[in-house]
Design an enzyme around this catalytic site. Structure first.
Site, PDB file in Angstrom:
ATOM      1  N   THR A 178       0.837  -1.199   0.000  1.00 26.63           N
ATOM      2  CA  THR A 178       0.000   0.000   0.000  1.00 26.63           C
ATOM      3  C   THR A 178       0.870   1.245   0.000  1.00 26.63           C
ATOM      4  O   THR A 178       1.915   1.282   0.655  1.00 26.63           O
ATOM      5  CB  THR A 178      -0.914   0.013   1.249  1.00 26.63           C
ATOM      6  N   SER A 179       0.452   2.278  -0.725  1.00 27.69           N
ATOM      7  CA  SER A 179       1.146   3.564  -0.782  1.00 27.69           C
ATOM      8  C   SER A 179       2.547   3.367  -1.362  1.00 27.69           C
ATOM      9  O   SER A 179       2.685   2.920  -2.499  1.00 27.69           O
ATOM     10  CB  SER A 179       1.177   4.221   0.592  1.00 27.69           C
ATOM     11  N   SER A 180       3.614   3.704  -0.621  1.00 27.35           N
ATOM     12  CA  SER A 180       4.950   3.472  -1.170  1.00 27.35           C
ATOM     13  C   SER A 180       5.197   1.983  -1.346  1.00 27.35           C
ATOM     14  O   SER A 180       5.992   1.568  -2.193  1.00 27.35           O
ATOM     15  CB  SER A 180       6.029   4.096  -0.275  1.00 27.35           C
ATOM     16  N   ALA A 197       2.944   0.057  -2.542  1.00 28.03           N
ATOM     17  CA  ALA A 197       2.360  -0.197  -3.859  1.00 28.03           C
ATOM     18  C   ALA A 197       3.320   0.242  -4.956  1.00 28.03           C
ATOM     19  O   ALA A 197       3.414  -0.406  -6.013  1.00 28.03           O
ATOM     20  CB  ALA A 197       1.026   0.534  -3.994  1.00 28.03           C
ATOM     21  N   HIS A 251      -6.771   8.076   0.523  1.00 32.06           N
ATOM     22  CA  HIS A 251      -5.514   7.327   0.392  1.00 32.06           C
ATOM     23  C   HIS A 251      -5.472   6.102   1.309  1.00 32.06           C
ATOM     24  O   HIS A 251      -4.772   5.138   1.021  1.00 32.06           O
ATOM     25  CB  HIS A 251      -4.334   8.254   0.683  1.00 32.06           C
TER      26      HIS A 251
END
Length: 248
Positions: free
Chosen positions: A36-38, A40, A188
């Protein structure tokens, strides 16, 4: 790093996977990445740079492969602005800011993650909330352009399913190896859908999988989870492993 065996955190992760594979008799066909996020972003990079290692990937609230690349820790153009490229540009891009360090000829962005590789690429699944302001929701459409081009799929989905896997979420399938799920009204902090991801990986049955496993493996599986807990606004953690080039 964005390139196969070029060092950096990507190689660190892959080295651990390779060790697990050789030491614990892990089935190489059951090695996956999700984040997830970074995390991802890292999942996208692992899919591009190490297609020989990972068989399927699932990325929540990330950006296209290479979008975050740059000399700085944070890339505002990728994260916050409505950055848009054609599908061809996403796989054929000239990296202007690297010209003082090395020559990068215009070529396949994802495919140059592992130059010369001609084998099977991992299945890719991307997720993003429509209200994501940390990593602009536009990245979702750009990711679709990129991965449909990689798999030589049309940018028009072959099927669209509403309320899948949750109400107001929409699953678009572009082919057996790529699907994208848009989460309406979600920011987010998109809730991860573990059961769906496991189905996509072929570990369990369900909506996320496009085909059932042909056999029941007797060896182990490896799933690399690269998840980052992020804070809003200026407190957002900036991770260089998500595509930062380091000057030699």
């Amino acid at each position: 790093m964005l390139t196969h065996n070029a060092g950096g955190d990507t190689l660190g992760i892959v080295s651990a996977v390779r060790y697990a594979n050789s030491t614990y008799n892990v089935d190489p066909n059951r090695v996956f990445a999700t984040g997830t996020s970074s995390g991802a972003m890292m999942t996208n990079v692992l899919a591009g740079a190490y297609p020989d290692v990972f068989k399927a990937c699932s990325a929540f609230a990330g950006v296209p492969y290479g979008c975050f690349a740059g000399p700085d820790m944070w890339n505002s153009a990728c994260a916050s602005e409505p950055l848009s490229k054609t599908a061809q540009q996403w796989v054929r891009i000239h990296v202007e800011y690297l010209l003082s360090w090395l020559t990068v000829h215009q070529g396949d962005l994802v495919r140059t993650g592992y130059p010369g590789y001609s084998g099977t690429r991992p299945k890719m699944q991307i997720w993003q909330g429509t209200l994501d302001t940390t990593l602009n929701y536009n990245n979702f459409a750009e990711g679709i352009k990129q991965w449909t081009n990689v798999f030589d799929y049309s940018t028009n989905p072959t099927s669209v399913t509403s309320n899948s896997p949750l109400r107001n979420w929409t699953r678009s399938v572009y082919g057996p190896n790529f699907q994208a799920i848009s989460a309406a009204g979600v920011d987010h902090n998109i809730p991860t859908q573990e059961n769906d991801v496991l189905a996509w990986f072929g570990i369990t049955g369900g909506a996320g999988t496009t085909s059932a496993p042909t056999s029941t493996p007797t060896s182990l599986s490896t799933t690399v989870t690269t998840t980052t807990t992020t804070a809003p606004g200026t407190q957002q953690t900036h991770y260089g492993q998500c595509g930062r080039y380091v000057k030699p």
